[in-house]
Write a protein that holds these residues in place. Sequence first.
Motif, PDB file in Angstrom:
ATOM      1  N   CYS A  37       9.993  -9.713  -5.517  1.00 30.01           N
ATOM      2  CA  CYS A  37      10.175  -8.263  -5.389  1.00 30.01           C
ATOM      3  C   CYS A  37       8.898  -7.678  -4.780  1.00 30.01           C
ATOM      4  O   CYS A  37       7.830  -8.281  -4.872  1.00 30.01           O
ATOM      5  N   VAL A  38       9.041  -6.540  -4.125  1.00 25.52           N
ATOM      6  CA  VAL A  38       7.868  -5.847  -3.599  1.00 25.52           C
ATOM      7  C   VAL A  38       7.539  -4.686  -4.528  1.00 25.52           C
ATOM      8  O   VAL A  38       8.429  -3.940  -4.957  1.00 25.52           O
ATOM      9  N   HIS A  39       6.263  -4.561  -4.842  1.00 25.87           N
ATOM     10  CA  HIS A  39       5.791  -3.562  -5.800  1.00 25.87           C
ATOM     11  C   HIS A  39       5.274  -2.334  -5.052  1.00 25.87           C
ATOM     12  O   HIS A  39       4.320  -2.435  -4.279  1.00 25.87           O
ATOM     13  N   LEU A  40       5.917  -1.204  -5.288  1.00 27.52           N
ATOM     14  CA  LEU A  40       5.539   0.035  -4.621  1.00 27.52           C
ATOM     15  C   LEU A  40       4.284   0.623  -5.260  1.00 27.52           C
ATOM     16  O   LEU A  40       4.101   0.562  -6.476  1.00 27.52           O
ATOM     17  N   HIS A  41       3.451   1.204  -4.426  1.00 33.04           N
ATOM     18  CA  HIS A  41       2.163   1.736  -4.885  1.00 33.04           C
ATOM     19  C   HIS A  41       2.346   2.912  -5.846  1.00 33.04           C
ATOM     20  O   HIS A  41       3.191   3.781  -5.635  1.00 33.04           O
ATOM     21  N   HIS A  42       1.530   2.943  -6.903  1.00 31.48           N
ATOM     22  CA  HIS A  42       1.480   4.114  -7.785  1.00 31.48           C
ATOM     23  C   HIS A  42       0.176   4.110  -8.564  1.00 31.48           C
ATOM     24  O   HIS A  42      -0.474   3.075  -8.722  1.00 31.48           O
ATOM     25  N   PRO A  66       0.833  -1.209   0.000  1.00 34.21           N
ATOM     26  CA  PRO A  66       0.000   0.000   0.000  1.00 34.21           C
ATOM     27  C   PRO A  66       0.867   1.260   0.000  1.00 34.21           C
ATOM     28  O   PRO A  66       2.084   1.195   0.261  1.00 34.21           O
ATOM     29  N   LYS A  67       0.230   2.385  -0.261  1.00 39.73           N
ATOM     30  CA  LYS A  67       0.957   3.651  -0.399  1.00 39.73           C
ATOM     31  C   LYS A  67       1.759   4.011   0.846  1.00 39.73           C
ATOM     32  O   LYS A  67       2.935   4.402   0.756  1.00 39.73           O
ATOM     33  N   HIS A  68       1.162   3.867   2.036  1.00 40.60           N
ATOM     34  CA  HIS A  68       1.845   4.347   3.242  1.00 40.60           C
ATOM     35  C   HIS A  68       3.103   3.523   3.544  1.00 40.60           C
ATOM     36  O   HIS A  68       4.111   4.072   4.013  1.00 40.60           O
ATOM     37  N   ILE A  69       3.092   2.231   3.242  1.00 43.67           N
ATOM     38  CA  ILE A  69       4.289   1.417   3.460  1.00 43.67           C
ATOM     39  C   ILE A  69       5.316   1.692   2.376  1.00 43.67           C
ATOM     40  O   ILE A  69       6.522   1.759   2.645  1.00 43.67           O
ATOM     41  N   SER A  70       4.866   1.881   1.149  1.00 49.58           N
ATOM     42  CA  SER A  70       5.777   2.218   0.050  1.00 49.58           C
ATOM     43  C   SER A  70       6.588   3.474   0.389  1.00 49.58           C
ATOM     44  O   SER A  70       7.804   3.514   0.177  1.00 49.58           O
ATOM     45  N   LYS A  71       5.911   4.467   0.943  1.00 50.42           N
ATOM     46  CA  LYS A  71       6.585   5.711   1.314  1.00 50.42           C
ATOM     47  C   LYS A  71       7.520   5.529   2.507  1.00 50.42           C
ATOM     48  O   LYS A  71       8.561   6.174   2.608  1.00 50.42           O
ATOM     49  N   ALA A  72       7.134   4.635   3.415  1.00 53.41           N
ATOM     50  CA  ALA A  72       7.870   4.474   4.673  1.00 53.41           C
ATOM     51  C   ALA A  72       9.192   3.729   4.518  1.00 53.41           C
ATOM     52  O   ALA A  72      10.089   3.882   5.355  1.00 53.41           O
ATOM     53  N   ILE A  73       9.347   2.944   3.456  1.00 55.66           N
ATOM     54  CA  ILE A  73      10.563   2.139   3.287  1.00 55.66           C
ATOM     55  C   ILE A  73      11.777   3.045   3.111  1.00 55.66           C
ATOM     56  O   ILE A  73      11.820   3.886   2.215  1.00 55.66           O
ATOM     57  N   SER A  74      12.750   2.850   3.969  1.00 52.44           N
ATOM     58  CA  SER A  74      13.976   3.658   3.947  1.00 52.44           C
ATOM     59  C   SER A  74      15.124   2.876   3.310  1.00 52.44           C
ATOM     60  O   SER A  74      15.014   1.663   3.071  1.00 52.44           O
ATOM     61  N   HIS A  75      16.220   3.582   3.074  1.00 50.79           N
ATOM     62  CA  HIS A  75      17.442   2.945   2.558  1.00 50.79           C
ATOM     63  C   HIS A  75      17.871   1.812   3.498  1.00 50.79           C
ATOM     64  O   HIS A  75      18.195   0.700   3.056  1.00 50.79           O
ATOM     65  N   GLU A  76      17.830   2.079   4.785  1.00 48.84           N
ATOM     66  CA  GLU A  76      18.234   1.083   5.784  1.00 48.84           C
ATOM     67  C   GLU A  76      17.302  -0.129   5.775  1.00 48.84           C
ATOM     68  O   GLU A  76      17.748  -1.267   5.939  1.00 48.84           O
ATOM     69  N   ASP A  77      16.001   0.100   5.564  1.00 51.57           N
ATOM     70  CA  ASP A  77      15.045  -1.008   5.499  1.00 51.57           C
ATOM     71  C   ASP A  77      15.373  -1.942   4.339  1.00 51.57           C
ATOM     72  O   ASP A  77      15.162  -3.159   4.421  1.00 51.57           O
TER      73      ASP A  77
END
Length: 273
Positions: free
Chosen positions: A233-238, A125-136
Amino acid sequence: MKKPKSSVIISTYNQPKWLKKVLYGYEQQIESDFEIIIADDGSNQETKLVIDQFKSLSKIPVKHIWQEDNGFNKTKILNKAIKIVDSDYLIFTDGDCIPRSDFVKKHLELRKENCFLSGGYFKLPKHISKAISHEDIIEQRCFDKDWLLSKGLKINFKINKLTSFGFKEWFLNTFTTTKATWDGMNTSGWKKDILKVNGFDERMKYGGEDREMGERLINLGIMPIQARYSLICVHLHHERPYKNEEAMIINKEIRKQTKSNKSTFTKFGIIKK
């Protein structure tokens, strides 16, 4: 000069923040002998800056091929990308799909002559896609079921894609009811086979444009291998503003002709006839 074991072709269009996360994912790969070709369907300068920064910091060979923005023309830029690869085995994905660290390794391990691989993706979902950081991405937390659930992910059967290894992985690949297809988010095949069918049909816009080439490969006798629980792979929301009904109707007709005529070659591909 030694050929890389594979070429990862990443299609993108004006999603620099997502592309940056995806490129971080390729930095974490267990298998390091590959090149990246970024097939850019007309992105602006911000995307180029992301790519240039990555190239300056990474040891991975990167080529950026760009075409002018003239609507959705993914098939055209992918054909241009195929022409400049240095390897014999091609992995296709999108600039909004972060690969798990074993992504390239698994594609290479599972490849077979006269076959192509049909992989999977797990939508976020959008909120998790945005939350993923470089470290994650470095720590691979974005592929961890518990971490995703802690971020508010709603559990469903598809989360098995992230938790399947060994027997479970084999069982779900073998007995899934989902048909193995050429899906551009996560698929791979031999360059020689793709050239035999003349690449992607450039008449096609959004909607099954990737799968049509897979259908020509199958008509040629190149068989799909179901690996949706292996190639992760994980698909980021768009959003998809380029989706339109008229193009979908045209695409369906082209695919119908490919199937009924058992076509193995398109006149509208890499070589124009």
